[in-house]
Design an enzyme around this catalytic site. Structure first.
Site, PDB file in Angstrom:
ATOM      1  N   ASP A  40      15.386  55.570 -41.986  1.00  0.00           N
ATOM      2  CA  ASP A  40      14.430  55.883 -40.964  1.00  0.00           C
ATOM      3  C   ASP A  40      14.989  56.269 -39.629  1.00  0.00           C
ATOM      4  O   ASP A  40      15.190  55.550 -38.502  1.00  0.00           O
ATOM      5  CB  ASP A  40      13.888  54.394 -40.492  1.00  0.00           C
ATOM      6  CG  ASP A  40      13.041  54.115 -41.801  1.00  0.00           C
ATOM      7  OD1 ASP A  40      12.503  54.842 -42.313  1.00  0.00           O
ATOM      8  OD2 ASP A  40      13.030  52.558 -42.061  1.00  0.00           O
ATOM      9  N   LYS A  95      15.096  56.219 -48.975  1.00  0.00           N
ATOM     10  CA  LYS A  95      13.824  56.298 -48.939  1.00  0.00           C
ATOM     11  C   LYS A  95      13.507  57.323 -47.579  1.00  0.00           C
ATOM     12  O   LYS A  95      13.978  57.061 -46.651  1.00  0.00           O
ATOM     13  CB  LYS A  95      13.000  54.891 -48.467  1.00  0.00           C
ATOM     14  CG  LYS A  95      11.584  55.068 -48.263  1.00  0.00           C
ATOM     15  CD  LYS A  95      11.059  53.633 -48.254  1.00  0.00           C
ATOM     16  CE  LYS A  95      10.981  53.055 -46.806  1.00  0.00           C
ATOM     17  NZ  LYS A  95      10.071  53.631 -45.870  1.00  0.00           N
ATOM     18  N   ASP A 102       8.181  58.337 -49.125  1.00  0.00           N
ATOM     19  CA  ASP A 102       7.270  57.090 -48.594  1.00  0.00           C
ATOM     20  C   ASP A 102       6.167  57.848 -47.822  1.00  0.00           C
ATOM     21  O   ASP A 102       6.216  57.547 -46.538  1.00  0.00           O
ATOM     22  CB  ASP A 102       8.019  56.015 -48.183  1.00  0.00           C
ATOM     23  CG  ASP A 102       7.088  54.937 -47.774  1.00  0.00           C
ATOM     24  OD1 ASP A 102       5.909  54.781 -48.218  1.00  0.00           O
ATOM     25  OD2 ASP A 102       7.506  53.883 -47.064  1.00  0.00           O
ATOM     26  N   LEU A 103       4.961  58.666 -48.176  1.00  0.00           N
ATOM     27  CA  LEU A 103       4.222  59.166 -47.309  1.00  0.00           C
ATOM     28  C   LEU A 103       2.958  58.423 -47.187  1.00  0.00           C
ATOM     29  O   LEU A 103       1.958  59.012 -46.553  1.00  0.00           O
ATOM     30  CB  LEU A 103       4.188  60.760 -47.742  1.00  0.00           C
ATOM     31  CG  LEU A 103       5.498  61.603 -47.441  1.00  0.00           C
ATOM     32  CD1 LEU A 103       5.448  63.070 -47.783  1.00  0.00           C
ATOM     33  CD2 LEU A 103       6.103  61.372 -46.220  1.00  0.00           C
ATOM     34  N   LYS A 104       2.609  57.458 -48.185  1.00  0.00           N
ATOM     35  CA  LYS A 104       1.462  56.551 -48.140  1.00  0.00           C
ATOM     36  C   LYS A 104       0.253  57.718 -48.125  1.00  0.00           C
ATOM     37  O   LYS A 104      -0.688  57.535 -47.264  1.00  0.00           O
ATOM     38  CB  LYS A 104       1.374  55.801 -47.202  1.00  0.00           C
ATOM     39  CG  LYS A 104       2.581  54.601 -47.073  1.00  0.00           C
ATOM     40  CD  LYS A 104       2.772  53.425 -46.197  1.00  0.00           C
ATOM     41  CE  LYS A 104       3.450  52.699 -46.375  1.00  0.00           C
ATOM     42  NZ  LYS A 104       4.890  52.895 -45.865  1.00  0.00           N
ATOM     43  N   HIS A 108      -3.422  59.001 -48.653  1.00  0.00           N
ATOM     44  CA  HIS A 108      -4.754  58.461 -48.711  1.00  0.00           C
ATOM     45  C   HIS A 108      -5.962  59.478 -48.431  1.00  0.00           C
ATOM     46  O   HIS A 108      -6.141  59.730 -47.199  1.00  0.00           O
ATOM     47  CB  HIS A 108      -4.870  56.921 -47.936  1.00  0.00           C
ATOM     48  CG  HIS A 108      -6.142  56.345 -47.920  1.00  0.00           C
ATOM     49  ND1 HIS A 108      -6.403  55.261 -47.077  1.00  0.00           N
ATOM     50  CD2 HIS A 108      -7.381  56.453 -48.639  1.00  0.00           C
ATOM     51  CE1 HIS A 108      -7.622  54.901 -47.369  1.00  0.00           C
ATOM     52  NE2 HIS A 108      -8.260  55.577 -48.385  1.00  0.00           N
ATOM     53  N   ASP A 109      -6.680  59.946 -49.471  1.00  0.00           N
ATOM     54  CA  ASP A 109      -7.513  61.121 -49.058  1.00  0.00           C
ATOM     55  C   ASP A 109      -8.465  61.289 -50.338  1.00  0.00           C
ATOM     56  O   ASP A 109      -8.233  60.273 -51.224  1.00  0.00           O
ATOM     57  CB  ASP A 109      -6.410  62.179 -48.828  1.00  0.00           C
ATOM     58  CG  ASP A 109      -7.506  63.537 -48.022  1.00  0.00           C
ATOM     59  OD1 ASP A 109      -8.593  63.467 -47.972  1.00  0.00           O
ATOM     60  OD2 ASP A 109      -6.667  64.015 -47.380  1.00  0.00           O
ATOM     61  N   ALA A 157      -8.673  64.960 -55.079  1.00  0.00           N
ATOM     62  CA  ALA A 157      -8.014  66.183 -55.165  1.00  0.00           C
ATOM     63  C   ALA A 157      -6.862  66.597 -54.480  1.00  0.00           C
ATOM     64  O   ALA A 157      -5.778  67.011 -54.825  1.00  0.00           O
ATOM     65  CB  ALA A 157      -9.057  67.266 -55.069  1.00  0.00           C
ATOM     66  N   THR A 173       1.565  45.160 -44.441  1.00  0.00           N
ATOM     67  CA  THR A 173       1.751  43.570 -43.978  1.00  0.00           C
ATOM     68  C   THR A 173       1.531  43.473 -42.307  1.00  0.00           C
ATOM     69  O   THR A 173       1.792  42.285 -41.758  1.00  0.00           O
ATOM     70  CB  THR A 173       3.431  43.169 -43.987  1.00  0.00           C
ATOM     71  OG1 THR A 173       4.025  44.295 -43.872  1.00  0.00           O
ATOM     72  CG2 THR A 173       3.681  42.855 -45.614  1.00  0.00           C
ATOM     73  N   ARG A 204      17.895  48.770 -41.535  1.00  0.00           N
ATOM     74  CA  ARG A 204      18.530  48.447 -40.519  1.00  0.00           C
ATOM     75  C   ARG A 204      19.747  47.528 -40.770  1.00  0.00           C
ATOM     76  O   ARG A 204      20.850  47.843 -40.161  1.00  0.00           O
ATOM     77  CB  ARG A 204      17.664  47.925 -39.266  1.00  0.00           C
ATOM     78  CG  ARG A 204      16.872  48.688 -38.848  1.00  0.00           C
ATOM     79  CD  ARG A 204      15.933  48.102 -37.874  1.00  0.00           C
ATOM     80  NE  ARG A 204      14.669  47.627 -38.598  1.00  0.00           N
ATOM     81  CZ  ARG A 204      13.549  47.109 -38.209  1.00  0.00           C
ATOM     82  NH1 ARG A 204      13.491  46.961 -36.892  1.00  0.00           N
ATOM     83  NH2 ARG A 204      12.834  46.527 -39.078  1.00  0.00           N
TER      84      ARG A 204
HETATM   85  O1  C5P Z   1      14.884  48.231 -41.503  1.00  0.00           O
HETATM   86  P1  C5P Z   1      14.175  47.585 -42.358  1.00  0.00           P
HETATM   87  O2  C5P Z   1      15.080  47.096 -43.528  1.00  0.00           O
HETATM   88  O3  C5P Z   1      13.402  46.492 -41.895  1.00  0.00           O
HETATM   89  O4  C5P Z   1      13.007  48.700 -43.230  1.00  0.00           O
HETATM   90  C1  C5P Z   1      12.454  48.416 -44.118  1.00  0.00           C
HETATM   91  C2  C5P Z   1      11.768  49.574 -44.401  1.00  0.00           C
HETATM   92  O5  C5P Z   1      10.628  49.240 -45.288  1.00  0.00           O
HETATM   93  C3  C5P Z   1      11.079  50.482 -43.474  1.00  0.00           C
HETATM   94  O6  C5P Z   1      11.258  51.945 -43.663  1.00  0.00           O
HETATM   95  C4  C5P Z   1       9.662  50.272 -43.315  1.00  0.00           C
HETATM   96  O7  C5P Z   1       8.931  51.080 -43.004  1.00  0.00           O
HETATM   97  C5  C5P Z   1       9.354  49.808 -44.716  1.00  0.00           C
HETATM   98  N1  C5P Z   1       8.341  48.887 -44.748  1.00  0.00           N
HETATM   99  C6  C5P Z   1       8.129  47.424 -44.341  1.00  0.00           C
HETATM  100  N2  C5P Z   1       7.281  46.561 -44.129  1.00  0.00           N
HETATM  101  C7  C5P Z   1       6.221  47.079 -45.255  1.00  0.00           C
HETATM  102  C8  C5P Z   1       6.115  48.389 -45.723  1.00  0.00           C
HETATM  103  C9  C5P Z   1       7.322  49.109 -45.487  1.00  0.00           C
HETATM  104  O8  C5P Z   1       9.241  47.284 -43.627  1.00  0.00           O
HETATM  105  N3  C5P Z   1       5.350  46.060 -45.190  1.00  0.00           N
END
Ligand code: C5P
Length: 247
Positions: free
Chosen positions: A17, A39, A66-68, A70-71, A74, A131, A222
């Site tokens: 990230d 990722k 991880d582009l999630k 939703h559309d 097609a 979440t 992180r």
């Molecule tokens: O830095 P960290 O370990 O918190 O990164 C977690 C990764 O998982 C990030 O890319 C974050 O966008 C993703 N993520 C999350 N919680 C979610 C869904 C995805 O932390 N519920």
């Protein structure tokens, strides 16, 4: 221990990230010998695009895009087809896009991998309830059942629609794993090795607990990225995972 560490490597996904592609490539290059999976999410992909993914692939990484999506079906079918053709083995869609969209996603991913002659079966992972949402947020969008009921219902819909797994909070593992046995996959972010800074994650689980709870892949960002010695931090996580996997 080498075999055990390699088995753990197959289940650790590093969240790359960063905003800047050059920085991201430097970090990825440094971790090439410790990590198999990275990722890439919307933030970096929007800047860096497909050529960046190709560089990661050339370094030997397996790719979770991880582009999630939703559309309409097609569009999502085409997006998943493109993601697989770019070499993504894991990709995400929002389960609340509905059955036809989820089926289209699975179809598109399989077709993209086929057409590109890629030797793997890509998996579409469904995001159930973010979440960041609570019961009152669900209420605002007209969902009146509890978060747990909604998470389970959407996960079951994803499986019935041909998705290969879900993204879930580790706290949802006791709800999901017994109802959705392997090979349906569960990928969990929100993991913190013992002693690591929690950051903005509110409810975290250790790598060992996530493995014990039945998570197939652990996404960690992180605690690796911000560590003074990233390779050592990665290795410590892998060791914790390997021990838990041996139990
Ligand atoms: O830095 P960290 O370990 O918190 O990164 C977690 C990764 O998982 C990030 O890319 C974050 O966008 C993703 N993520 C999350 N919680 C979610 C869904 C995805 O932390 N519920």
């Amino acid at each position: 221990m080498t075999d055990a560490l390699n088995a753990a490597r197959d289940r650790l996904v590093f969240a790359l990230d960063l905003d800047d592609a050059a920085d991201a490539l430097t970090v990825a290059r440094d971790l090439r010998s410790e990590l198999r999976w990275v990722k890439v999410a919307t933030r970096l992909y929007t800047r860096a695009g497909p050529s960046f993914l190709a560089e990661l692939k050339a370094m030997g990484f397996r790719l979770f895009l991880d582009l999630k999506f939703h559309d309409i079906p097609a569009q999502v079918e085409g997006a998943c087809r493109s993601a697989a053709a770019l070499g993504a083995e894991l990709m995400t869609v929002h389960a609340c896009g509905g059955r036809a969209m989820l089926e289209a996603a699975a179809r598109g991913a399989a077709r993209g991998a086929d057409e590109a002659g890629i030797g793997f079966d890509p998996r579409v992972l469904a995001v159930t309830v973010l979440t960041s949402l609570d019961d009152s947020d669900l209420n605002d969008i007209g969902v009146n059942r509890s978060i747990n009921d909604q998470v389970l219902a959407l996960a079951q819909l994803a499986r019935a629609s041909g998705c290969g797994g879900v993204v879930a909070s580790p706290k949802e593992l006791p709800l999901l794993r017994p109802n959705l046995p392997s090979p349906f996959g569960i990928l969990t972010p929100g993991i913190r090795p013992t002693g690591a800074a929690v950051g903005d994650q509110k409810r975290v689980t250790t790598p060992a607990d996530a493995i014990a709870g039945g998570s197939d892949w652990l996404v960690i960002g992180r605690p690796i990225r911000n560590a003074p010695d990233r390779a050592a931090a990665t290795r410590a996580i892998l060791e914790e995972m390997a021990i838990a996997m041996g139990r």
